[in-house]
Design a protein around this motif. Structure first.
Motif, PDB file in Angstrom:
ATOM      1  N   ASN A 290       0.799  -1.217   0.000  1.00 44.45           N
ATOM      2  CA  ASN A 290       0.000   0.000   0.000  1.00 44.45           C
ATOM      3  C   ASN A 290       0.832   1.266   0.000  1.00 44.45           C
ATOM      4  O   ASN A 290       0.299   2.338  -0.230  1.00 44.45           O
ATOM      5  CB  ASN A 290      -0.951   0.011   1.203  1.00 44.45           C
ATOM      6  CG  ASN A 290      -1.975  -1.093   1.084  1.00 44.45           C
ATOM      7  OD1 ASN A 290      -2.288  -1.531  -0.012  1.00 44.45           O
ATOM      8  ND2 ASN A 290      -2.501  -1.534   2.213  1.00 44.45           N
ATOM      9  N   THR A 291       2.107   1.187   0.297  1.00 48.66           N
ATOM     10  CA  THR A 291       2.934   2.395   0.316  1.00 48.66           C
ATOM     11  C   THR A 291       3.329   2.763  -1.098  1.00 48.66           C
ATOM     12  O   THR A 291       3.698   1.919  -1.912  1.00 48.66           O
ATOM     13  CB  THR A 291       4.196   2.170   1.166  1.00 48.66           C
ATOM     14  OG1 THR A 291       4.966   1.138   0.591  1.00 48.66           O
ATOM     15  CG2 THR A 291       3.834   1.852   2.598  1.00 48.66           C
ATOM     16  N   PHE A 292       3.259   4.048  -1.380  1.00 42.79           N
ATOM     17  CA  PHE A 292       3.610   4.564  -2.696  1.00 42.79           C
ATOM     18  C   PHE A 292       4.429   5.819  -2.485  1.00 42.79           C
ATOM     19  O   PHE A 292       3.919   6.830  -1.982  1.00 42.79           O
ATOM     20  CB  PHE A 292       2.342   4.861  -3.506  1.00 42.79           C
ATOM     21  CG  PHE A 292       2.624   5.340  -4.892  1.00 42.79           C
ATOM     22  CD1 PHE A 292       3.027   4.453  -5.865  1.00 42.79           C
ATOM     23  CD2 PHE A 292       2.517   6.677  -5.218  1.00 42.79           C
ATOM     24  CE1 PHE A 292       3.294   4.887  -7.142  1.00 42.79           C
ATOM     25  CE2 PHE A 292       2.778   7.127  -6.485  1.00 42.79           C
ATOM     26  CZ  PHE A 292       3.175   6.226  -7.458  1.00 42.79           C
TER      27      PHE A 292
ATOM     28  N   LEU B 194       9.875   9.364  -9.121  1.00 40.81           N
ATOM     29  CA  LEU B 194      10.531  10.462  -9.829  1.00 40.81           C
ATOM     30  C   LEU B 194      12.017  10.198 -10.045  1.00 40.81           C
ATOM     31  O   LEU B 194      12.572  10.517 -11.099  1.00 40.81           O
ATOM     32  CB  LEU B 194      10.324  11.775  -9.080  1.00 40.81           C
ATOM     33  CG  LEU B 194       8.909  12.355  -9.142  1.00 40.81           C
ATOM     34  CD1 LEU B 194       8.812  13.603  -8.287  1.00 40.81           C
ATOM     35  CD2 LEU B 194       8.516  12.650 -10.571  1.00 40.81           C
ATOM     36  N   SER B 195      12.680   9.611  -9.056  1.00 44.44           N
ATOM     37  CA  SER B 195      14.103   9.306  -9.229  1.00 44.44           C
ATOM     38  C   SER B 195      14.299   8.224 -10.289  1.00 44.44           C
ATOM     39  O   SER B 195      15.248   8.284 -11.074  1.00 44.44           O
ATOM     40  CB  SER B 195      14.721   8.878  -7.902  1.00 44.44           C
ATOM     41  OG  SER B 195      14.115   7.691  -7.435  1.00 44.44           O
ATOM     42  N   PHE B 196      13.387   7.241 -10.336  1.00 45.77           N
ATOM     43  CA  PHE B 196      13.478   6.217 -11.381  1.00 45.77           C
ATOM     44  C   PHE B 196      13.226   6.824 -12.753  1.00 45.77           C
ATOM     45  O   PHE B 196      13.929   6.526 -13.718  1.00 45.77           O
ATOM     46  CB  PHE B 196      12.470   5.094 -11.100  1.00 45.77           C
ATOM     47  CG  PHE B 196      12.490   4.007 -12.122  1.00 45.77           C
ATOM     48  CD1 PHE B 196      13.549   3.127 -12.196  1.00 45.77           C
ATOM     49  CD2 PHE B 196      11.447   3.873 -13.025  1.00 45.77           C
ATOM     50  CE1 PHE B 196      13.578   2.121 -13.140  1.00 45.77           C
ATOM     51  CE2 PHE B 196      11.467   2.881 -13.977  1.00 45.77           C
ATOM     52  CZ  PHE B 196      12.537   2.000 -14.033  1.00 45.77           C
ATOM     53  N   LEU B 197      12.234   7.696 -12.870  1.00 44.93           N
ATOM     54  CA  LEU B 197      11.953   8.371 -14.129  1.00 44.93           C
ATOM     55  C   LEU B 197      13.120   9.251 -14.557  1.00 44.93           C
ATOM     56  O   LEU B 197      13.486   9.294 -15.738  1.00 44.93           O
ATOM     57  CB  LEU B 197      10.679   9.210 -13.992  1.00 44.93           C
ATOM     58  CG  LEU B 197      10.198   9.919 -15.250  1.00 44.93           C
ATOM     59  CD1 LEU B 197       9.810   8.889 -16.304  1.00 44.93           C
ATOM     60  CD2 LEU B 197       9.040  10.826 -14.930  1.00 44.93           C
ATOM     61  N   CYS B 198      13.747   9.924 -13.614  1.00 48.62           N
ATOM     62  CA  CYS B 198      14.928  10.743 -13.908  1.00 48.62           C
ATOM     63  C   CYS B 198      16.081   9.871 -14.401  1.00 48.62           C
ATOM     64  O   CYS B 198      16.772  10.230 -15.361  1.00 48.62           O
ATOM     65  CB  CYS B 198      15.323  11.525 -12.662  1.00 48.62           C
ATOM     66  SG  CYS B 198      16.755  12.586 -12.902  1.00 48.62           S
TER      67      CYS B 198
END
Length: 127
Positions: free
Chosen positions: A5-7, A13-17
């Protein structure tokens, strides 16, 4: 314990970066090599180079389909060893349920091997 349940938006954002910087870097390297790389147009540009020896004969070799079949069977039966390794590492967490699932998996693999032997897919010579 892992909670679903944690998001965390920061991790996303760091993965997308990371992905975007990696793609930009790849495209930059391709662009830089095309701009800075030397270009030569000669008649020997597209001939294969084999240690300074001129190529002789046809380069397309014909292999038997048996080599392809053996390679495919190897890949199929080799990938299953990865699954069994992961199962063996997590044997304490999976307990009897994991043991039964691995047993069924191995049973299916053995049945497929017996099927391959029955249809003589592993025989090299036909009588």
């Amino acid at each position: 314990m892992f909670v679903l349940n944690t998001f965390d938006i920061g991790e996303c954002l760091s993965f997308l970066c990371f992905i975007s910087v990696s793609l930009i870097f790849c495209f930059f390297m391709l662009f830089a090599s095309s701009v800075l790389g030397g270009k030569s147009l000669s008649r020997y540009k597209h001939t294969p180079f084999e240690s300074g020896i001129d190529p002789v004969g046809d380069t397309s070799l014909h292999f038997s389909i048996k080599f392809y079949l053996v390679a495919m069977f190897f890949v199929i039966f080799d990938v299953e060893s990865l699954y069994l390794y992961v199962w063996s590492v997590s044997i304490i967490e999976t307990a009897w349920k994991g043991f039964i699932e691995a047993f069924i998996f191995i049973l299916f693999l053995l049945l497929s091997l017996f099927y391959l032997i029955r249809i003589k897919a592993l025989n090299w010579v036909h009588k």
